[in-house]
Write a protein that holds these residues in place. Structure first.
Motif, short mmCIF file in Angstrom:
data_model
loop_
_atom_site.label_atom_id
_atom_site.label_comp_id
_atom_site.label_asym_id
_atom_site.label_seq_id
_atom_site.Cartn_x
_atom_site.Cartn_y
_atom_site.Cartn_z
N VAL A 97 0.84 -1.19 0.00
CA VAL A 97 0.00 0.00 0.00
C VAL A 97 0.88 1.24 0.00
O VAL A 97 1.73 1.42 0.88
CB VAL A 97 -0.94 0.02 1.23
CG1 VAL A 97 -1.87 1.22 1.19
CG2 VAL A 97 -1.73 -1.29 1.32
N THR A 98 0.68 2.10 -0.99
CA THR A 98 1.36 3.38 -1.09
C THR A 98 0.43 4.44 -0.52
O THR A 98 -0.74 4.51 -0.88
CB THR A 98 1.69 3.71 -2.56
OG1 THR A 98 2.47 2.63 -3.10
CG2 THR A 98 2.45 5.02 -2.69
N LEU A 99 0.99 5.28 0.37
CA LEU A 99 0.19 6.28 1.07
C LEU A 99 0.78 7.67 0.85
O LEU A 99 1.94 7.90 1.17
CB LEU A 99 0.17 5.98 2.57
CG LEU A 99 -0.31 4.58 2.96
CD1 LEU A 99 0.14 4.21 4.36
CD2 LEU A 99 -1.82 4.49 2.83
N VAL A 100 -0.02 8.59 0.29
CA VAL A 100 0.41 9.98 0.12
C VAL A 100 -0.69 10.84 0.75
O VAL A 100 -1.73 11.09 0.14
CB VAL A 100 0.60 10.34 -1.38
CG1 VAL A 100 1.05 11.79 -1.53
CG2 VAL A 100 1.57 9.39 -2.05
N ARG A 101 -0.46 11.23 2.00
CA ARG A 101 -1.45 11.99 2.78
C ARG A 101 -1.66 13.36 2.19
O ARG A 101 -0.69 14.04 1.93
CB ARG A 101 -0.95 12.11 4.22
CG ARG A 101 -1.92 12.80 5.15
CD ARG A 101 -1.34 12.96 6.54
NE ARG A 101 -0.86 11.72 7.10
CZ ARG A 101 -1.58 10.90 7.87
NH1 ARG A 101 -2.82 11.21 8.14
NH2 ARG A 101 -1.07 9.80 8.32
N PRO A 102 -2.86 13.86 2.03
CA PRO A 102 -4.17 13.22 2.07
C PRO A 102 -4.70 12.93 0.67
O PRO A 102 -5.90 12.95 0.44
CB PRO A 102 -5.02 14.30 2.73
CG PRO A 102 -4.50 15.58 2.12
CD PRO A 102 -3.01 15.33 1.96
N HIS A 103 -3.80 12.64 -0.25
CA HIS A 103 -4.17 12.56 -1.67
C HIS A 103 -4.38 11.16 -2.25
O HIS A 103 -5.16 11.00 -3.19
CB HIS A 103 -3.11 13.27 -2.54
CG HIS A 103 -2.93 14.70 -2.20
ND1 HIS A 103 -3.82 15.67 -2.59
CD2 HIS A 103 -1.99 15.32 -1.46
CE1 HIS A 103 -3.42 16.85 -2.14
NE2 HIS A 103 -2.32 16.66 -1.44
N LEU A 104 -3.67 10.15 -1.75
CA LEU A 104 -3.63 8.88 -2.46
C LEU A 104 -3.47 7.70 -1.51
O LEU A 104 -2.67 7.74 -0.58
CB LEU A 104 -2.45 8.88 -3.44
CG LEU A 104 -2.11 7.57 -4.15
CD1 LEU A 104 -3.11 7.28 -5.24
CD2 LEU A 104 -0.70 7.61 -4.71
N VAL A 105 -4.23 6.64 -1.80
CA VAL A 105 -4.01 5.32 -1.20
C VAL A 105 -4.09 4.34 -2.37
O VAL A 105 -5.13 4.21 -3.00
CB VAL A 105 -5.06 4.97 -0.13
CG1 VAL A 105 -4.80 3.57 0.42
CG2 VAL A 105 -5.07 6.00 1.00
N LYS A 106 -2.98 3.66 -2.64
CA LYS A 106 -2.91 2.72 -3.75
C LYS A 106 -2.45 1.37 -3.21
O LYS A 106 -1.43 1.29 -2.54
CB LYS A 106 -1.92 3.21 -4.81
CG LYS A 106 -1.72 2.26 -5.96
CD LYS A 106 -0.68 2.82 -6.93
CE LYS A 106 -0.36 1.84 -8.02
NZ LYS A 106 0.73 2.33 -8.88
N ALA A 107 -3.25 0.33 -3.48
CA ALA A 107 -2.92 -1.01 -2.98
C ALA A 107 -2.76 -1.96 -4.16
O ALA A 107 -3.60 -2.00 -5.05
CB ALA A 107 -4.02 -1.50 -2.05
#
Length: 195
Positions: A97-107
Motif C-alpha cells: 500500500v502506497t500512502l500519500v497523505r491526504p491525496h492517495l491510497v494505492k494497494a
C-alpha cells in the motif's frame, strides 16, 4: 448487387451485447476487469484519506474482508496481509500500500494465488469551493483472475461487489466523522466507467 434501404442498414449494423454465464464465443477473451468512478462527496480529503489508509480496520467494515493485518509499516508505505472471502472464493494475499497523505491510497496485490493482477487506487482532491468539508473522490479497481472460470463468475457479480465496497467506506466515514456535508444537488456529479 442489391441495395439495402437506410433503415435496414442501421438495424443490420447494430451490435447487441449479451451477458452470459460462459462466453462461448470468446473463451480466451480479456480476463481483466476495471471499474472507476469520480464524484464529489461530503467528507474532506483528510477524512476520507484516514478511512481508506487505515488498512488494519478493513476487517471491521469492508464486505467480505475476513482479515486485514499490517505486516510492516513506514512513512508512505505499508504491507498488509488480507483475506477476502465471498463464497465460493476465499483469497489470502499480501498487498503493498502506497500512502500519500491526504491525496492517495494505492494497494497492489503482490502474491495472490487467485489473481494475476489486483490494484485499487483511491485519489482525493479538492471539493467544491465554499464547501470545505467536501472532496473529489476518484476510485478505481482493476483485477485479472488467473482462472477463466473465476473471471466469468466475477463478471456476474463485479458491479454489485464494487458498489458495496465503496458504500462501506462511506458508511465508515459516517461512523467515524458523523453525517456528510450536505451538497446542493446542482453541484454534485458522479461518473462511473467499467470494462
Amino acid at each position: 448487387m442489391s441495395r439495402i434501404p437506410p433503415m435496414q442498414a442501421s438495424v443490420t449494423n447494430r451490435t447487441f451485447a449479451r451477458r452470459s454465464f460462459f462466453n462461448i464465443a470468446s473463451p480466451f477473451g480479456n480476463k481483466r476487469k476495471e471499474y472507476s468512478e469520480r464524484r464529489i462527496i461530503g467528507y474532506s480529503m483528510q477524512e476520507m484519506y484516514e478511512v481508506v489508509a487505515v488498512v488494519e480496520d478493513y476487517k471491521l467494515f469492508v464486505p467480505w474482508c475476513k482479515k486485514s493485518d499490517i505486516l510492516s509499516k513506514r512513512s508512505g508505505y505499508c504491507k498488509a496481509h488480507l483475506e477476502i472471502g465471498f463464497p465460493p472464493v476465499v483469497e489470502k494475499y499480501t498487498s503493498v500500500v502506497t500512502l500519500v497523505r491526504p491525496h492517495l491510497v494505492k494497494a497492489s496485490c503482490t502474491d495472490g494465488k487467485l489473481f494475476n493482477h489486483l490494484e485499487t487506487v483511491w485519489r482525493f482532491g479538492p471539493g467544491i469551493p465554499g464547501y470545505p468539508r467536501t472532496c473529489t473522490l476518484d476510485f478505481s479497481v482493476s483485477f485479472e483472475f488467473r482462472s477463466l472460470l473465476h473471471s466469468q463468475l466475477a463478471t456476474l457479480f463485479f458491479d454489485e461487489v464494487v458498489k458495496q465496497m465503496v458504500a462501506a467506506f462511506e458508511r465508515r466515514a459516517s461512523k467515524v466523522y458523523g453525517p456528510e456535508t450536505s451538497i446542493p444537488r446542482e453541484l454534485m456529479f458522479h461518473e462511473i466507467h467499467h470494462t
